[in-house]
Scaffold this motif. Structure first.
Motif, mmCIF file in Angstrom:
data_model
loop_
_atom_site.group_PDB
_atom_site.id
_atom_site.type_symbol
_atom_site.label_atom_id
_atom_site.label_comp_id
_atom_site.label_asym_id
_atom_site.label_seq_id
_atom_site.Cartn_x
_atom_site.Cartn_y
_atom_site.Cartn_z
ATOM 1 N N ASP A 47 -17.035 -7.387 40.867
ATOM 2 C CA ASP A 47 -16.206 -7.788 39.734
ATOM 3 C C ASP A 47 -14.845 -7.113 39.741
ATOM 4 O OD1 ASP A 47 -18.206 -9.377 38.847
ATOM 5 O OD2 ASP A 47 -18.985 -7.968 37.370
ATOM 6 N N CYS A 48 -14.629 -6.155 40.640
ATOM 7 C CA CYS A 48 -13.328 -5.481 40.692
ATOM 8 C C CYS A 48 -12.271 -6.450 41.219
ATOM 9 C CB CYS A 48 -13.405 -4.260 41.614
ATOM 10 S SG CYS A 48 -11.771 -3.547 41.914
ATOM 11 N N TYR A 49 -11.220 -6.672 40.436
ATOM 12 C CA TYR A 49 -10.142 -7.553 40.906
ATOM 13 C C TYR A 49 -8.872 -6.762 41.180
ATOM 14 C CZ TYR A 49 -9.273 -7.720 35.827
ATOM 15 O OH TYR A 49 -9.064 -7.396 34.506
ATOM 16 N N LYS A 50 -9.034 -5.464 41.453
ATOM 17 C CA LYS A 50 -7.956 -4.608 41.957
ATOM 18 C C LYS A 50 -6.754 -4.509 41.019
ATOM 19 C CE LYS A 50 -9.275 -5.683 46.688
ATOM 20 N NZ LYS A 50 -8.890 -6.045 48.022
ATOM 21 N N CYS A 51 -7.013 -4.492 39.739
ATOM 22 C CA CYS A 51 -5.892 -4.434 38.800
ATOM 23 C C CYS A 51 -5.282 -3.036 38.718
ATOM 24 C CB CYS A 51 -6.353 -4.867 37.413
ATOM 25 S SG CYS A 51 -7.562 -3.739 36.675
ATOM 26 N N THR A 53 -6.049 -0.649 36.746
ATOM 27 C CA THR A 53 -6.051 -0.040 35.409
ATOM 28 C C THR A 53 -6.782 1.294 35.435
ATOM 29 O OG1 THR A 53 -6.116 -2.264 34.498
ATOM 30 C CG2 THR A 53 -6.649 -0.477 32.980
ATOM 31 N N CYS A 54 -7.878 1.367 36.203
ATOM 32 C CA CYS A 54 -8.652 2.616 36.265
ATOM 33 C C CYS A 54 -7.795 3.737 36.871
ATOM 34 C CB CYS A 54 -9.932 2.417 37.074
ATOM 35 S SG CYS A 54 -9.676 1.725 38.711
ATOM 36 N N PRO A 75 -15.234 0.834 44.035
ATOM 37 C CA PRO A 75 -15.372 -0.473 44.701
ATOM 38 C C PRO A 75 -14.857 -0.501 46.137
ATOM 39 C CG PRO A 75 -14.096 -0.651 42.656
ATOM 40 C CD PRO A 75 -14.523 0.767 42.769
ATOM 41 N N PRO A 106 -11.342 -3.229 32.705
ATOM 42 C CA PRO A 106 -11.548 -4.433 31.885
ATOM 43 C C PRO A 106 -12.661 -5.323 32.432
ATOM 44 C CG PRO A 106 -9.580 -4.677 33.247
ATOM 45 C CD PRO A 106 -10.121 -3.296 33.521
ATOM 46 N N SER A 107 -13.180 -4.974 33.607
ATOM 47 C CA SER A 107 -14.144 -5.866 34.242
ATOM 48 C C SER A 107 -15.542 -5.237 34.318
ATOM 49 C CB SER A 107 -13.628 -6.214 35.653
ATOM 50 O OG SER A 107 -14.366 -7.238 36.217
ATOM 51 N N VAL A 109 -16.748 -2.756 35.817
ATOM 52 C CA VAL A 109 -17.232 -2.248 37.111
ATOM 53 C C VAL A 109 -17.894 -0.890 36.843
ATOM 54 C CG1 VAL A 109 -16.517 -1.450 39.406
ATOM 55 C CG2 VAL A 109 -15.427 -3.454 38.378
ATOM 56 N N LEU A 111 -18.038 2.152 37.492
ATOM 57 C CA LEU A 111 -17.337 3.147 38.313
ATOM 58 C C LEU A 111 -18.060 4.487 38.368
ATOM 59 C CD1 LEU A 111 -13.832 2.059 37.172
ATOM 60 C CD2 LEU A 111 -14.428 2.382 39.567
HETATM 61 S S1 SF4 Z 1 -9.976 -1.201 36.473
HETATM 62 FE FE1 SF4 Z 1 -11.875 -2.189 37.195
HETATM 63 S S2 SF4 Z 1 -11.205 -4.172 37.993
HETATM 64 FE FE2 SF4 Z 1 -9.347 -2.892 37.808
HETATM 65 S S3 SF4 Z 1 -9.154 -1.890 39.856
HETATM 66 FE FE3 SF4 Z 1 -10.337 -0.498 38.574
HETATM 67 S S4 SF4 Z 1 -12.480 -1.046 39.032
HETATM 68 FE FE4 SF4 Z 1 -11.222 -2.747 39.721
#
Ligand code: SF4
Ligand code: SF4
Length: 443
Positions: A47-51, A53-54, A75, A106-107, A109, A111
């Motif tokens: 589900d990680c779309y590499k945004c 945010t984390c 991820p 937001p997804s 994941v 973590l």
């Molecule tokens: S915040 Fe979630 S979806 Fe965005 S890069 Fe990090 S792990 Fe991936």
């Protein structure tokens, strides 16, 4: 923590209690970095779309340019692992386990579950058992073992640990920073007090809680444990104090998953038995409640794990959910006290970061100013490591500054190691919200 309950969102206590009755079968722990590729199927990782945010939310990445951040630790390493041979990168040991990335994603994941599992694998396969780092980390992770020993002769231990020669030796031989003062052991532990008191003063079949005091309230700050007992008894609760081990928080943070599993097995068995006796679980330390609620079901599947997770609350949160705590405080007062409040990262993850400030607003004579959303930087054992001390203090700098700007000279927080960092960075005395409630509500 995605499914933590926010007191502000809840006005029907029966619904909350019904939600809390969870079937153990519903939890399916998944081996993120499992031995077999077939087992390695954590859908959440995809589900990680590499945004990123984390990465933006990560306090270590903010001050340490060498740290690749949570997206890589979780991820991305997982993807590399699925593609072929990939050894877990040692940078996973620079994650402080603050779990802010969990909250930020937001997804959803998972973590911290990925980080905990990766750290466990790195320690098992990539770290020599004879290395100074391993020995030091194992000692720090097993604080309860050291504390049990030290608290048998508290005055001698406090004298030795406060001695600058011992502190220098600790740094040179073990890599434990000499910049910090070791926390003092109490002359009477919480459990010794509980025993000499004769246990509970209130008996009730309807209102019963089992108190998970953790290591620090037992060995170092029994006043917090006593406050928990007296406050709950003032609301008519029978308090149980089951046998217990460390919650596992420092073990997860240091990749000592076998130690954490052994401790968790005992805790789940004892706390599940208390639930059978009609009790809910309360904790005074937000990292302990975090462990029981989130990390246990993510990593272990002992019988009763899900029930314990679902029936665990931070102590003040519990009173807000099931009692009229606001009303009780509105009818009370204390002698003028102003607090600079820091919300621990693990309180944020449980949705309870704002409660202490809101509560003290209702209490005549008290006020609390929130010193902002930054991390304190100590993250349990992290800030005790010589090589992490500067990073820890750089993360904490914003909190120190805001504490000094606040109109208060006493700190307030629910986390014992955040309290250490607050004292260390400002020299302020730091109290636990339960101690303030005790002063206001207990005769
Ligand atoms: S915040 Fe979630 S979806 Fe965005 S890069 Fe990090 S792990 Fe991936
Ligand atoms: S747990 Fe904290 S330190 Fe570790 S990667 Fe996540 S945000 Fe960064």
């Amino acid at each position: 923590m995605s499914d933590a309950r926010n007191p502000d969102d809840t006005d029907d206590t029966d619904d909350v209690r019904q939600e809390a009755t969870v079937d153990d079968e519903a939890f399916e722990p998944v081996a993120v970095f499992g031995e077999s590729e077939e087992m390695d199927l954590r859908p959440g990782s995809d589900d990680c779309y590499k945004c990123s945010t984390c990465d933006t939310a990560c306090p270590v990445a903010e001050v340490d340019d060498e740290f690749p951040g949570p997206k890589f630790q979780g991820p991305e390493q997982w993807r590399l692992k699925r593609k072929g041979d990939h050894d877990i990168d040692e940078s996973v040991m620079s994650c402080s386990n603050c779990m802010r990335c969990d909250d930020a994603c937001p997804s959803d994941v998972p973590l911290s579950q990925m980080h905990n599992t990766a750290r466990g694998e790195y320690v098992k396969n990539g770290m020599s058992r004879l290395s100074r780092e391993y020995v030091r980390n194992r000692m720090l992770a097993n604080y309860r073992t050291l504390a049990r020993l030290g608290s048998t002769v508290p005055r001698l231990t406090n004298f030795l640990m406060g001695n600058s020669v011992v502190q220098t030796l600790n740094e040179k031989l073990l890599g434990i920073t000499s910049e910090r003062e070791f926390p003092e052991f109490a002359e009477e532990t919480f459990r010794e007090w509980w025993e000499s008191r004769g246990g509970a003063n209130v008996e009730s079949d309807d209102k019963r809680v089992a108190y998970f005091h953790g290591c620090y309230a037992n060995y170092n700050t029994p006043a917090v444990g006593k406050a928990a007992v007296r406050v709950f008894e003032s609301f008519g609760y029978e308090v149980l104090v089951p046998p217990q081990r460390c919650s596992g928080t420092p073990m997860f943070a240091n990749g000592m998953l076998d130690d954490a599993e052994r401790a968790a097995e005992v805790n789940v068995e004892e706390l599940a038995a208390a639930i059978e006796d009609g009790a809910d679980i309360i904790a005074s330390c937000t990292s302990c409640s975090m462990s029981l609620r989130q990390e246990y079901p993510e990593l272990f599947d002992f019988e009763g794990t899900a029930s314990v997770a679902a029936r665990t609350y931070e102590a003040v949160e519990y009173l807000r959910l099931f009692e009229d705590l606001d009303g009780a405080l509105e009818d009370s007062e204390i002698e003028g006290q102003e607090f600079a409040y820091h919300a621990p990262c693990h309180a944020r993850n449980q949705g309870i970061a704002g409660q202490a400030v809101e509560l003290l607003d209702r209490l005549d004579g008290a006020s609390a100013e929130d010193v902002g959303p930054s991390c304190s930087g100590i993250s349990g054992t992290y800030g005790w490591k010589q090589e992490k001390y500067d990073t820890s203090m750089a993360i904490g700098a914003e909190m120190f500054e805001h504490m000094e700007d606040a109109d208060a000279e006493t700190g307030l927080t629910e986390c014992p190691t955040c309290a250490m960092q607050m004292e260390h960075g400002t020299g302020y005395e730091v109290r636990h919200p339960l101690e303030v409630l005790e002063a206001a509500l207990v005769e």
